[in-house]
Structures are given as C-alpha cells and as structure tokens.
Design an enzyme around this catalytic site. Structure first.
Site, PDB file in Angstrom:
ATOM      1  CE1 TYR A  79      -4.262  -1.755   0.296  1.00  0.00           C
ATOM      2  CE2 TYR A  79      -3.147  -2.591   2.008  1.00  0.00           C
ATOM      3  CZ  TYR A  79      -4.327  -2.697   1.280  1.00  0.00           C
ATOM      4  OH  TYR A  79      -5.257  -3.612   1.121  1.00  0.00           O
TER       5      TYR A  79
ATOM      6  CG  ASP B 268      -7.860  -3.399  -5.680  1.00  0.00           C
ATOM      7  OD1 ASP B 268      -7.029  -3.184  -4.424  1.00  0.00           O
ATOM      8  OD2 ASP B 268      -7.924  -4.600  -5.776  1.00  0.00           O
TER       9      ASP B 268
ATOM     10  CG  HIS C 119      -8.848  -5.476  -2.104  1.00  0.00           C
ATOM     11  ND1 HIS C 119      -7.723  -4.504  -2.077  1.00  0.00           N
ATOM     12  CD2 HIS C 119      -8.860  -5.792  -0.971  1.00  0.00           C
ATOM     13  CE1 HIS C 119      -7.248  -4.305  -1.169  1.00  0.00           C
ATOM     14  NE2 HIS C 119      -7.748  -5.271  -0.258  1.00  0.00           N
TER      15      HIS C 119
END
Lengths: 507, 507, 507, 507
Positions: free
Chosen positions: B242, B270, B361
């Site tokens: 991330y 995403d 995800h």
C-alpha cells in the site's frame, strides 16, 4: 510362488491372527494374510478387522467381484486352505440402523406405484445400504457436471408436428446390425452387487425380456462369463473396457469377449485415473471406527476412494497410436467411450472407428465437463462442416449418455443425431430397489413413454425424429445468476393469496 | 518529542488513569495515554476501557501488528515505561460464548476428514472468534462481487482431450524466473493473527514445504522481517504494497524489502480508500457495550470499520506518473494489483511493467466490480488485438485472484492465459482452523486435484492447458432472473415421488 | 351553495346522526354529513362509522391532506360548525396489535446501527401501522416491475479505472442551473403523514440540511404552502403535477407554484388512472369489520383502492397537444415524468421540453413495464442515433427513478447518461422509522457511499463517470429459468461439509 | 342386441350380484353388468364395488357425462330396468376427510376478497375433492411445459406509450364476424362436473352475461345440447372436436353442432393419444383400497389414467388429407387447435383454414413442448416472410392458449398478433370454488384489468396494441442455471438487516 496355497490350516491356526499386527481372514475356504492390505482397503480397515482370524465370506461375497481378493493381494499372501469344519461360525450383529433399513425395504411401494424412473431412485435411496448409495450416487468435486447432465436436456425444447398418421409408432432401431426395441442401451456401471445380490445379472435378464442391449462393465461384481452365460440366445451384449497397463491382460480379455460373442468393444477414454468422489470418500470416513481413526491419524490416504483402489491397473498412457494394436487383436467394432469435443470425435472418425460415446462418465470424473447432449450438437455440426457427413450415420455411430430420465430426453438426442442413448444409474436404482423386476418395470415405463411421446411428436418411426423437431439453441448456455441481494429480498414482503376465513381468524 | 518515553511509572501511577476521562494502558511494558484515541479504536472503546489503568498486553498482542500502537498514537502519548513487578495481574473472564467456542475448537474434525478447501471454511466459521470471522469473510456493500468471484468460474466449462499419455503430469511452473510447484500463490491478506497466534508465519512455513510463493502483505500482523526470517533459504517471497502518502516511508519499505530478497513488488491500485464492509461494521456494533453505545450516541462514526482505521496512510493520489519514481527506487519487477479493465492492463504493458493482477480485492472494495477471471478474457483478447501479444507471456504476466476453491478454477484461468492464480481466504481459514498443518493440507489437496484434473483434461503439462480446452463464452453474462411470480408459484403443487407404505399411512 | 356552513350545531345535534342511515362527523370543528360517502371511503366505512356523531379530528388528521374532506364531499354536505365545548370527548381504544407496534417503536435500533438504506425499510416494516406499510410498499399486479426496478441495476457491472488522483472527490452537480450536493433528488410520493405526523416536512428539512432537491407531490399529506414555507432560503424545490380534468384548477396550482419559487414542473404522464395494488386492496379488506363486510356484500367495489379514490380528478385525456397550453401558462422548465420508451423521449425532445424522467412510477402502475435504467440505455442510444446528441446534456435532462438503494446504483445511471436519480420509498421508510433524523442519516449514508465508490471507480468528479465505466450489455435480458425438475431435485442429495465431531455423534 | 334392455328386475335380483365375480349396478333406474369393466374404470374398481348390487346414481351423476355408461359398456351389458321401489336406499358414509373439505367450503372467502385469477385457484385447491383437483391441475411428465406456459409471458415486457387520450378504452373485438367484449374466450376443458354439479353450464351462463365466447368440449360432463340450450339468443359458441376413428360418428356430431348454431369448429390436433399425467395417476393409486391393490397386483394398467380411458375413441391417424372431408361435411370455419410450429401453421394457411390455435394442450400432452406465446412470435415472423401476411388478420386467425392469468398476458399476445387468447383452468377453478358467480367475477376482474392496463399502455382500442409495445426478444430463451455450488453456498453467511433491540437481546 504359489506353493503356499497348498497348505491346509485349522480354524485355530487362523484365529490367532486376529489383530492389526497380524490379520488373516477366510474367504470361500481360502486363507489370506491381509495385514498389509488393511489401510488400502477401500471399505476401510475396520470392517476387515471385525473378521480378523475369522470367516469373512458372508460379508465379502455380495460386494466384491469374485476375483477381487486374488487380484489385489500379492500371491505370497494367499496362504492356503482351511478346514471349514474347524472354523467357528461368525454371528453377525445387526445394527439398529440396519434394522431400520430392513423395515424400509419391507415398506417399499408396490411396483404399480412406480410411475417414472425418478421413483426408483427415491425408493433406492431409502432402502439401499449407505455405502452402496454413496458409491452409486456420488460424482466428481462439487457434482456440478452430474446435475448438468440432466439439466442440459431441459434447455432443449420440442417442435412437434401435427396431422400425421401415428396410429402405429415404432421406436425400434438397429445398432451394429442388430435390432433393439428402443434407442437406448444399459450402459456399463461398476459393482452391481453393492445394490443387489444378483448384481449385473438383473440387467442381463431384463435386457433379454425387453430386447435392449447390455454393456458389460470391466468392473462388474459378477464374473464376465457369468453375465454372458445369463444371456438368452441371440441377446446382444457389448463390452466396456478399461485398458490395462499390462496389454497382454487386455488382449486376453478382449479376445475372450469376442469369442463369447460380444458385439462391440467400448474403450473408456475419459478415465486415465478414476475420480475423487467426495460423497463416497466422506461416507467411508464417517463409517470408520473413531478408535481406528485416531490410531491411523494422517497416515491413511483419504484421497483414494473405492474407485481408485479398484482401478489402479488402468493405463493413463493410453494413446491414439494404441488403436492400431486394438485393430490387430479384434474384429469387434471399436468405439471410444468418453469423447468430449468435436476434435476428438473427428479424430476417431478419421481413424475409422465404429463410433464414439459422447459422455463425461456420469459426472464422476472431471467436474465442469460438458454434458453429452451438448457435445452432440457440437460434434454433429463440426463433422458435417469438416467431412460432410450427417447423423445418425451407420458408418460412424454417435452415442450419448448421462442424466437421462425420460423418453423425451432420448428423443431429443435422437433428433439431434444420436443412434442410441446409454442409461446407467436409473437401472442400478431399479434393481437395488426391486431386483430384476425393477429393471423390467423401468424398461416398460420407457416403452410407454416412447409410444406416447412419438405420437405427440408426430413421428411414427425414429427416422421421423429429425433435427427440426427440437430447438437446441440454448444448449450451450451456462448461466449462473448474479448472486442474490439478500437485504433487498429479505425486506420484500411476498404477496398473499386469498385465504379461508377460519385460517384468517387463526392467524 | 520522545523524552517522555524515558519516564518510569509504577503500577499505581498507571492504575488511577482508569476512566474514559483519563485512560492509560500498558503494552509490552510501555505506558500509553489512549484517552483521545478511545473513539477512534477500530475495535471500539469498550475493550480498551476494560484495560484502563492495566496491562493490556495479552489482549493486544494477538490482534495487532507489532507497531500498531506506536504508529497510531502521536509520540506525546507514549508516556514511558512501567515497572512490571508493580502492576496487578489482569484476570481474564472467559464468557460462555468463548467457552462454547473453545469446545468447538476441541471438536474440530481431524484433518483426514477435510476433503476440499470448502471444508476449512466450514470449520473456521465455527471455531474462529466472531470478530475474526467477520473481518476475514466480510466484503463490500451487498457482497455481490464477493460471490460473483466464485460464480464466474461456474460459467466456464471444460473441453477435455482424450487419448493422450498422462502417465506423468507436471503442474509446476516458473514465475519471474523461479520455480513453483503449482500455478498458484498465497496472496496478501491482512491481520493474520486474528485467526491464529502465529499469523502469517503459518503461510510462510507451509509455502516452504509445498514450494509455492507467499505474497507478504503490508498490513500483516507479524512484522515484515519476522516473515522473511521464517522463510527457508531460496524460498521465494513477494511483497504487496500500500503506497504511503509519505513517499519516504514507502521508499524505506520497498528498498528494505529488496535488500531482504523479495522477488517482486505488487503495488495495490484498487484501494485508494479501504472498503465499507457492513458485516464487519455490524459485528463491531453488536459487540459494543449498550451503556457505551448510549453514551456515545451518534458521535462515533460507524462508517469507519477496522479496515479504514488501519489504512488511513494509504495515498489516494497514487497516479500513473508515480511509476517512474518506483522504477527509480527499486529493481524488483513491478506488478499492479487490482487492474480491472483492458485499458489499464494495456497502459501497464505500455509502461513496461512486469505484469498485472486482475483482481477486485476479494470483493472487499467496489461492489459490482467484475471478477478477475472475467477481466482476464477481456484483457487477453484486447492486448492481442492492440499489441499482438499472446498469453501466458514471460514479458508481461497476468495473474488473477478471487473466488478460487478448486484446482479446476485455476486450470480455467491458466487455459485462458493466466500465469498463476492468487488464493487468499481459503488459506486464512486453513490456519485459523488448524494452524500451519491446515495450510499444508490445503496445498496438498490442491496438488491432488491438479494431478487428477490435468490427467482428465488430457494435459501432461501446464503448456498443454490451452484456450481451446475451455468454453468461456458465457463469462460476461450477468443475469438476474425476472422476479418470481409468487402467487402462481404458491398455487403450484409440486409433484411427489413414490413413497414408502408406512410413510403414506402416517401422512 | 355554502350558506349551510354558517350554521352552528351543538354536540347533541350531531350525536344523533350516528348510524349508517345518517352519519355525521366533526373534523376541526366543522360538521359533515358523510352518509353517502361511506362506501366510497378508501379506508372503508367501518372507521368512519366508529366516529359517527362524534369528533373524528384525531383520527382524521394524520392521514388526510388538509383539504381532503372539503374536496371530496359536495358543498351541501358541509353542514356548518359545532360548539366544541358541547361535544363529548372520544376515547380511543388501543388494540393489542397497536400496543405491540408501540413496543416495536420503542425497540428501534439506534441510528448508529443503520448502515444502509435497506436497514430503514427493515425497521419501518416493523414499526409502521399496517395500512401505511401496505400503501407505501404495494405495487401493481404481481409486483414484478417493482422488483425488476432494483434487479435491473444488478445486471450492470463496473469497469473501474486505477491510478488516478482521487484524493478529492466531488459528487455535486448542477440541475436547472442550481447546485445540488449529490446526483440524486427526493422524488414525489403521496400521503407522507401515513408514516409520520410531520409527513413531507421531514423531507423538506433533511433536503435543506444536505443540499438536495425535493420534488413536492400533488398528493402530499401536508399542504403545498406548508412545504414551501418550511424550505430554507434558496433551497430548490420542484413540483410533481397530476393534471386535473378541470384545467383551470391545474392552471391555478401551476401558477401558484411558480410564484412560490418552484424551479421545475414534472408532469406525471404514466398515470392516467392510478394503479390496482393488491396488497393495499387486501389490507383494506382484511381490516374491514366482518359484519360490515356481510352487510355490503358485493356492493363495495374492492377494485378501487386508496390510490384510485384520491385520484379521480386526474385527466386520462392528457395529450401531446396539451403541452402548448402548459408552455403558455408557465415559464418553469417542463419535464415529463414516466416516459418509458425512446419514441416518447424523442417526441419530448422535439417538443423542446427540458427533460424526461424515465420511470414506471415505482412499479405501481403497469406490471411488466421496464425499469428506468433499462429505458435509459435505449433512450441514450436512439437519441444519439436520431438527433446526434449525447448525455448528460444540459438542454435535455434525463432523470431515472425506481429501485435505487445504493450510491453504486446512482453511479451506474450517471455513467449511462442520467443527470440525477430520483429516490422515493427509502426516504419514506427513513422518516417513518426515525422522522427527519432518519432522512438526514439516509442522505449521509449516500454521501459516504458516493465518496467511497467514486474513489474506487477512479472518478474524481461526476464528469469522470463515463459510459465505458459500466458494462450494461445484459440490461435487456429478461430471463425466466425453465421450471424446476422437482422429482430430480428432490432425489439429489446435497453434498455435506466437514462437521464437528460432537455434531456427528449427535446426528 | 338391445332386447335385454326390455327386462325389468327387482332390487333383490340386482342385490345378489354384489361381488367382484358378478357385479351389477343401477344408474338412473337402469341395470348394468360391470363385472368385466371393473379394472378398466378410470376411478378404480373399489368405488364401483362399493355399489355392487346397489343404486349408484348419486355417486355416478356428478362426475360422468350423461352417456358415459352406455357408451363405454357394450350393449349386452345393458341388462334392463329396475323397479326402484324395490331397491334399498344407499346410505353414503361421509369420511373425515370429506367433512374437513366441507368445512373448508363453508369457510371460503367472500367473492369480494378475490382480487385476481390466482385467488380462485388458491380457494379451489382447498375446497375441491382431491380427484377433481388432480384431474384439473395435472399435466404431462414433470409438468415443465405446464409452468413454462405461464413463465414465457414473464419474458415479454411492455413498452408503453404516453400522452394519448385514454379517457375511453374499448377492448372489445370481433371474431368470425361476431362481437366479443374482450380478446379472450373460454376454452374447452373436460369433465366440468368434477368441480361443480352444474359443470360447463356455469361457463355458458357467465359467458352470456359478460359477452365472451365459450368453446364447448367434446368431453363435457354436460350433454352438448344441454350446453347449447343454456345459451342466450345470439350468444356465440364454438365447438372443440376430438376426431373419432368412426368418421360417421364425427360427421353426426359436427353436422348436429352446425345445425344448433355453433359458429366455429376447433379440431384438436395435439392429442392423438391423451397424456400420462402422473399427479392424476398417483392420486388414483393412492385412493385405491389396499386390499384391492394387493389382489390386482400388477394386473391393473396404471399407465392409463382417466384421460386415456375416456378418450380411446380418438383417431391417432388423423391427417392433413382429412381436411378435405371436413370441408365437405360442414360450412363452419375450421380451426386447428394445437399447432406448435410455423411449418404447420403455414400448411393450415395454405389449406385455407380459418385459423389455428397455438397451444400445447395446457401442458397436458408433450412435456417440453413450447408455450403458445413463444410459437406465436415464430409463426408471425415466418408467415410474414413466406406469404407476406401480417397479424392480426381476418382471413387467418391466430389464437393462443395456456398459462394466462392476467389481462397483461392477453395484451402481450394481442400486441404480437393474436386475435384472442383462450383461458381454461382459471375458469374451472372459478366455478369449482364459487359456481357461476365465480366465473362472472373472474370475467369482471379481467375487464377491470383490461381497462386499467390499456390506459397504462396508451392504447384506446385493441388496434392500438401493436408489436412495438412489447419487447419479446427473450421469449426463446430456455435457460437452466448451472447447478448450485452447495458447499460454497452453505459456507456463505447471508448479511443481516438492522434488528430491533429486543430481538437482539433474545438472540
């Protein structure tokens, strides 16, 4: 190698080998050392240990092919004979569950109350032993293909014709030059004695009575010759073949079959390895003794169900080039059973075989394999496009099996080009519930349905059942709905119908 | 700024800060003032207040990343250390609910009884703490995409080939130059300790044993180095990233990973904001103390679940132009995780990235996002059309994740062009139910399924698993049936099957 | 004509007219002779007879528009005033059912526990009076269109974009030159006081707070001026119009609205006659006194529900040529509400109207009318083809309503060309359960969802929500599955999952 | 041959023939020897044996056509008359089940509470005798086509028009030159007295009152002349014809009908043999006395239900070439009832018939026959393509029947080219529950629905109901979903809605 078979034991000699450490059993008067086989036994070790040191014949007999023990056990474990007079009788304890099952057997509805093939399954499910039901009914993975086999027929609809003289309807046909009363045959299924003590002989007798062909399975519970002997003079039988890694064994089997008058050889090509069938696997596990489970821990390979254990001889190396060899050892028509796409059907045609069975092995092998009826549409289209041939075709026969329950299912396949359709489980359920009479009744129901439905289609003979009589345009649709919106649906209040006054005052 | 950390408190000093007005807690011997953090705590304020003035280490440890408290709390709230000898021991009350759960843990079926990946989930659901189950299993909005991920595979059917030598089947493959035993990898999932005290290390160990790759998540419960240290020599690991609004923090993390031998960097694209997952949100709410609920009234922002709280650092401004910077700081292959249409896959290809993960995800972000397997079909078609390339392709790898439960699912993706498929939740459920052994068993089951199904497909190696082996023509069908006609359906009387005589007389 | 209204009665004068033969009631201090109206009363005669000769104000007030009685009763039945001091007080008996409902009202979950619009409906269903629920939730015939309105959105899937800066997302828009915070508006729905004593004012207040437009219904429970007066300065309001057979009445209403600052006039064109809604009809019937039922026998026309009774003034002769007259009496933008095919949308465009609402009246009029979102796809395609225009388009606005529950639904409509989406029932349920605060919470939830989902779509503003972000290729699919094969399905034994050991021993 | 009928017996003479070996019964004062007919009786032998030697008139009367016994029994079994004064009265025992049914009859909701055609079925199902319900409601095989007939309408959606003057709507039409109030007719259905003592006369009376046509069935319970006599002057009636193998019998029937003023002759062509309807068959079986069952064993042919027994005269040899003969014996318009593909419709057109009924006999004959409404789309398309004609067309009328429950269903058929739609079962259920008044109410409901729905369609007359008002593009979709993944679905935990506080504390 076999000299030990000459020995003769007393009952007492055997009786002391009554433990997991040394486990002998008696079957048909012979003594076997099964100590090392315990964990490989498809039915689990518990059931063998129950008979450790004892005579297991009564338990063994109904559910094993006659030569199962001699084939699976190495010769040095065939210890010799026993003097049966010296063997203590085994008293079989009947469980409450088994008693309840026997009561259900007694409560079977009379055959008059059986109106369709579904009914046999409903009765069989209630009256069969659990492991027999699990073995017959189970299929691969999530059993999607099992059910798709039936569902696919429901995507095909009729376009019946009217104002045709259907006073007489004739649904007989000719396959490999032999007459059969209906465009169906009894396809090969294994271990018939799981469902009924007469096993596959039930099928032989009913097939004779109703004039249909029986395909004899490699993995029959009855011996091959027993099944052939049970046939009426002139009664056509075919043979289903699992090809052995030992090609000499296969040669012997094939040539023996041809000599005995078998009319066609169906070589299974969709099972290089027999399937993981979880219902079957779970059933076995549940049946195990918890103590035995604890002991064996992770050592027992649960991924090997009954199917795998009895089929380890099958050759996963079977290839197109083997066909020349087959042609060299037999003159029987050769058919590949388990073709699943047009490319392989075309290859079989080009190799001048007699036909193919479009089949996924009753959903028992590869989940998400397509149904035979769907493949049929593809094969007919493509073989016409590539080789200019049409179906049904005497030079290259198309068979279909899987999921059939109604004559309408069969007529759809015939309209689309199949010569005949194989039916398996419904006949297993028929004899499991009612023996030979059950199979006869099942065949009679099909005849009644054929007569009715050919009249309604406007087809006096099978030749009149043509492609334009069906709409198969949805057969390739594999739709899964968008997952439901549970919140919305739970809020929605379904409309009520008018209710009786009393009911209203009570609510 | 950090001088207060030098102070040493006694247990009594801390104990008086035991209220909502002033709330201190001890974790790993350090003292923290969490008064102002109470309402921001993802797990609710109640659980913290229970430990107000006390040692919370035992409760904190299993469910927080090691640096959670130091990262989330401003430095001035890190008050110093405590003399643990002076701290009163906390006695944890075990609720009836927790006792029942422990009994269920004791009653888990043995691993032998686990036949497929579904089984792990069935057991985990019963033996996991409620909040762990809610966090792992929850997804976005109405969880339509969550279920579509699985359902989409069911719209793809096989066209298996026959008569091919499948004596030996080999389902190993090579990814970024490294061998892996199967075309799957363990994808990144957060907060592994919610399900098991060893958290992500369960995955590392099982991956080593079975020769598959583990993708290490940014939001792991275990420290990154701990997970890398647990790997066997040569065991390949990837990193999921991330991207932090503080790019220096990201640079440090990435370069540290590369130094530690991570083989590929998967940048999540995403999740500019982590999802509203209502099951998770509702679970937290239900778990709250009613008194606390009444007090806080509408003040607590229920829309911020655990996911959001632990992810506020993620940069929603991440852009295509940031890729140049990534290339400047690392030589690891760069892969975008969460690509959802061909246009973005094409852009990634044109930007010379190493590949993309076609993923939504796990259904946890945007509901009605399409499944990875559906996007795969579109991407392969369009990249061939636009750039003339075919897949699988060593220069640009396509991965897929979401909804996979069977080797057949993976084989469908491989046939359609994927190099490998990511599996997440099934492994979380495996270790939540059985620890490392569970994950090992799950991987073994997949191997058994691969062996069986490649044989049945007629594919000795993954290269033989080709597009013509699947029919994916229905993959883009998103059908919702016309709403049911309840009045008609309620009037319709379903046909009965034949019934046993007793049953009949009773009814 | 109105001279009788001058008379003043005593309570006793009125009290003797307490029977079906002569039935007077008092409302707001006025006396009315309703004898001949009894059988026309939408709520049934029983409820009026309960108040025969008495003061009905408390019962009347919450569920009738202020002028209902004066409008529906001919002037000669307006008998005059009553001296309220002389009227006996009515004591209302609270039924057990009503007590149970009040307990459910007290047990409503706190607003914190409401996570989505579905939740409001779940609570409202439990806490609303039966007849209010029946009126709000009911729809035409089999309620197929009602549910299709929601289901149609589930056939549209997203194609989100990645790597775009979504740090700031802005979902405000401009409609008829006025700013609104979201691309939604509160659409017109009748009889707001059925659900809450403040009726439509709840919507006015919440709309002000959250910056969205309210469309005021012709059939509001509150008086038009009351609703306009409740608006904040500058708060935009629109008007929904049922066109009266008496065009002068319509002219007065329209010109008054324009004078009061209404910004747009939405003329309902899908309701020349208001719908037969059977849940509503059945509810009324069930509520009737059995004795009354017996008496009236077949005389009462059950086919006329509440909707019809309050809407007999609507002109079924409204035609395209009437539009010239509308243009002559007002300068407000004119929009047709209830357009259901591209041909009529094109006509509206050619007649230079300001826009159309693609709607089927919430499924309450013609069953099997298509959803607005489906019609949108057709209208955008055809108007581009016929007139070369694209959407959204400031010159001709497309609105959609029906079935919306999530911001994702709205974003799908926006991507396909809608300017804004009308939401009705969810707001009715919000204030029925929680008053104004409920509506505010509902609007806040939508804002949270918009923020999240626009980030996940990769769309910083509504202009970035473009057609290629959705796959609507299935929107025209109206599929009903082939009816189930119950015999086959009942025979099929569903696979079990792994079970806990205890459970096994118990089963 | 008939001399024996002259004999007169005493009650005692008859009474001694009271066994299976010799079984005489009295009906309407005549004596019949039914010994050999026992096993052929559609209702089973038990019910006859109950009246062996006795007067069976009361039992016989309501459920047999007047001439059933004289037609089915050879003349030599018509023994003569009996002196009724000498016959002992039969006392009928009322079973508990019958008593319960009578109570349900008394509890029927009032006709006011019946809101749609579904409601009649809901009431009839509860108040009809089991065998009547089974006969009316049953259909072929798995009853897939039965339900598809209704479901097919749900794949057709409306495209209504707005802003048209619908102040007056007129849904009357003209068929064969005669006015009818709605585009529907009461189609032929057999054995009306099973449901109500007045049988088909209920339909005649209601048809007169509401101005619709009744088609008189060959297999009516009432005599043909009785039904014609019951008609009002000028009331149009049609005749449905099963063609007899004895063409002279058919000639007599047809010419008699023409003389009596019948306006059109509908020749049934979809029933060369009447259907196997398993619900009906199972009902009969269940109703049989177990002792009788045991005795007859497999001898009774269960495959012959009521339908088959009463229809053995039907000629399965009926052919296209027979049409010339029909034209030679009557001037009535000839219509083929049961056409199921465009090829046969084209042939009927080319043979200059007056029209065809696109029908599958209410799903009672061939399962997987397509619905009439689906066939209509095909026929209209192909006849336009082949002969350039459009529909509706006065020269060649298209009718449709099967599955209709709403005026919207009918309007879909009209839009697609049908002149009128036949409705059968709903009227049977209407009179079975409420006699003639029920049928009148059903017709009134349809009128209300027509008025409402034509307004909402924007169609003042049936001529305005045009093809572009419907979207029938999905009518040919016959989809069966991929079988469910039970393991996955059982693991999935459905999202909860917000719950009341009390409920929560209880759970």
């Amino acid at each position: 190698m076999v000299q030990s078979e000459g020995r003769i034991f007393s009952g007492k000699d055997v009786a002391i080998h009554n433990s997991r450490e040394s486990c002998w059993i008696i079957v048909h008067g012979k003594v076997y050392d099964v100590t090392e086989f315990l964990d490989d036994h498809p039915g689990g070790s518990k059931i063998i240990l129950k008979y450790a040191g004892k005579d297991a014949t009564r338990e063994y007999e109904p559910i094993h092919p006659p030569d199962a023990i001699t084939t699976n056990l190495p010769p040095e474990k065939h210890l010799g004979s026993v003097d049966l007079a010296t063997v203590e009788k085994v008293i079989v304890q009947i469980t409450d569950e088994e008693k309840a099952r026997q009561q259900r057997v007694d409560a079977r509805p009379s055959l008059d109350a059986i109106l369709n093939l579904h009914d046999f399954e409903a009765v069989a499910k209630l009256v069969m032993p659990d492991k027999a039901w699990a073995y017959y009914s189970s299929a691969a993975d999530d059993e999607i293909t099992l059910r798709e086999n039936h569902a696919a027929y429901h995507r095909i609809w009729f376009r019946p014709r009217i104002m045709r003289d259907v006073t007489k309807v004739d649904f007989s046909t000719t396959i490999f030059g032999q007459k059969t009363s209906m465009p169906i045959y009894i396809t090969a299924t294994a271990l018939g004695k799981l469902g009924h003590p007469d096993g596959e002989l039930n099928l032989t007798r009913a097939a004779a009575k109703h004039g249909v062909v029986q395909m004899i399975p490699t993995l029959a519970s009855c011996a091959f010759d027993e099944i052939v002997d049970a046939a009426q003079p002139g009664q056509p039988q075919w043979m289903q073949l699992y090809v052995n890694m030992d090609r000499n064994a296969t040669r012997r089997v094939v040539q023996h079959a041809e000599k005995r008058g078998i009319k066609a050889l169906f070589i299974t090509v969709d099972a290089p390895q027999l399937g993981r069938r979880e219902k079957d696997m779970r059933q076995k596990y549940d049946a195990e003794d918890p103590a035995e489970q604890a002991r064996t821990g992770g050592d027992v390979d649960r991924t090997q169900g009954a199917a795998r254990a009895i089929s380890s001889f099958i050759d996963p190396g079977l290839c197109w080039k083997d066909l020349a060899w087959f042609k060299s050892i037999t003159n029987m028509p050769l058919i590949l059973k388990g073709v699943q796409c047009w490319e392989d059907a075309l290859e079989a045609y080009d190799q001048k075989l007699a036909g193919v069975v479009l089949s996924n092995h009753g959903g028992r092998q590869l989940d998400f394999a397509r149904s035979g009826i769907e493949i049929l549409v593809e094969v007919v289209t493509k073989l016409k496009e590539k080789r200019g041939i049409t179906f049904p075709n005497d030079k290259f026969l198309l068979f279909v099996d899987g999921g059939v329950r109604r004559a309408t299912d069969v007529l759809k396949a015939v309209a689309l080009g199949a010569t005949a359709v194989g039916i398996g489980r419904p006949f297993l359920y028929s004899f499991s519930a009612y023996g030979t009479e059950g199979v006869e009744k099942a065949l009679q129901i099909l005849k009644d349905e054929f007569e009715m439905n050919m009249r309604l289609l406007g087809a006096p003979t099978l030749k009149d059942v043509v492609p334009s009589m069906v709409d198969a345009s949805n057969v390739h649709s594999h739709i899964v709905s968008v997952p439901g919106d549970n919140l919305y649906n739970n809020n929605y209040e379904s409309l009520p119908l008018a209710r009786l006054k009393e009911l209203k005052s009570k609510l």
